[in-house]
Design a protein around this motif. Structure first.
Motif, PDB file in Angstrom:
ATOM      1  N   ASP A  55       0.834  -0.967  -0.054  1.00 21.11           N
ATOM      2  CA  ASP A  55       0.056  -0.215   0.102  1.00 21.11           C
ATOM      3  C   ASP A  55       0.689   1.278  -0.121  1.00 21.11           C
ATOM      4  O   ASP A  55       0.424   2.291  -0.608  1.00 21.11           O
ATOM      5  N   ARG A 107      -8.889  -1.922   7.385  1.00 20.45           N
ATOM      6  CA  ARG A 107      -9.321  -2.789   6.146  1.00 20.45           C
ATOM      7  C   ARG A 107     -10.772  -2.547   5.881  1.00 20.45           C
ATOM      8  O   ARG A 107     -11.732  -3.168   6.370  1.00 20.45           O
ATOM      9  N   CYS A 121     -11.390   4.112   0.249  1.00 25.21           N
ATOM     10  CA  CYS A 121     -10.109   3.496   0.511  1.00 25.21           C
ATOM     11  C   CYS A 121      -9.608   3.087  -0.871  1.00 25.21           C
ATOM     12  O   CYS A 121      -9.789   1.828  -1.331  1.00 25.21           O
ATOM     13  N   GLU A 124      -7.840  -0.085  -1.243  1.00 30.05           N
ATOM     14  CA  GLU A 124      -8.705  -1.590  -0.930  1.00 30.05           C
ATOM     15  C   GLU A 124      -9.785  -1.705  -2.278  1.00 30.05           C
ATOM     16  O   GLU A 124     -10.379  -2.930  -2.244  1.00 30.05           O
TER      17      GLU A 124
END
Length: 238
Positions: A55, A107, A121, A124
């Motif tokens: 990430d 998450r 996000c 994600e």
């Protein structure tokens, strides 16, 4: 003349503790970590460290892709455009200026804040379809906030109702996503079970919820009326 590099110097860095994760951004190290995951040699802690490093490395690219797909959906997705129009009719405004693509440490797919807007996000998001479902989910929350004056802080029934509606109307509980992405292979009542499961998880995460039994009780109390309520849509389309 200096000695040639020793075998120890040419090897990849050692794995951290017993996690199986090896630090480093080079191609060889990345494939070493992927191989460890595929062969089951990396622990849960190691996998999380691998995801965090990925990430960090891809943050700029993830956010750029998310923003481009967000703008496309705002212009061309029938669902997103319809929700935007209905939110605007209630005095709200959701567009590229307050739908933010950010890297998240938790998450989750995204979130809605009445004062801030929507956060997506970016790290994600699997693809544009996932982004569309996420935007639709959070926009249903925005619609409910404006239409029904929700008490987000302490009223768990409000929270349960909007989570039921958002999961039901956004498309994230459609049969194909449950079957192929989440391994839920039932052929009957699949949509309802998905909506109920996701609503309970969301309510359980709220500060005023005591435990899972409490979350399930609250969801059951509002289930019939909230699941039947498809506003602003005429029916469940996605």
């Amino acid at each position: 003349m200096p000695d040639s590099q020793s075998p120890a110097q040419s090897q990849a860095p050692p794995a951290l503790k017993d996690t199986g994760y090896v630090e480093g951004d080079d191609f060889f190290t990345q494939w070493t970590n992927i191989f460890s995951i595929l062969t089951g040699k990396m622990s849960a802690e190691g996998k999380e460290r691998f995801r965090i490093a990925k990430d960090d490395r891809n943050e700029a690219a993830d956010c750029k892709r998310c923003e481009e797909q967000r703008d496309y959906l705002l212009n061309y997705s029938p669902t997103i455009r319809y929700l935007s129009d209905n939110i605007r009719q209630l005095g709200g405004d959701l567009s590229s200026h307050n739908i933010y693509c950010r890297r998240c440490t938790q998450r989750k797919a995204g979130g809605f804040d009445p004062d801030y807007g929507i956060q997506i996000c970016a790290n994600e998001m699997r693809d544009q379809g996932h982004l569309e479902d996420t935007m639709a989910h959070e926009m249903v929350h925005a619609y409910d906030h404006l239409r029904f004056k929700l008490d987000w802080d302490s009223n768990l029934r409000h929270a349960a109702c909007t989570e039921i509606r958002a999961s039901s109307l956004s498309g994230e509980c459609r049969w194909s996503r449950e079957f192929f992405r989440r391994g839920q292979w039932k052929l009957t009542q699949q949509h309802q079970e998905c909506v109920r499961r996701r609503a309970i998880l969301s309510v359980r995460a709220r500060p005023f919820c005591k435990d899972e039994a409490h979350a399930e009780k609250v969801v059951n109390e509002v289930w019939e009326s909230c699941f039947r309520d498809t506003r602003p849509f005429d029916e469940i389309y996605r």
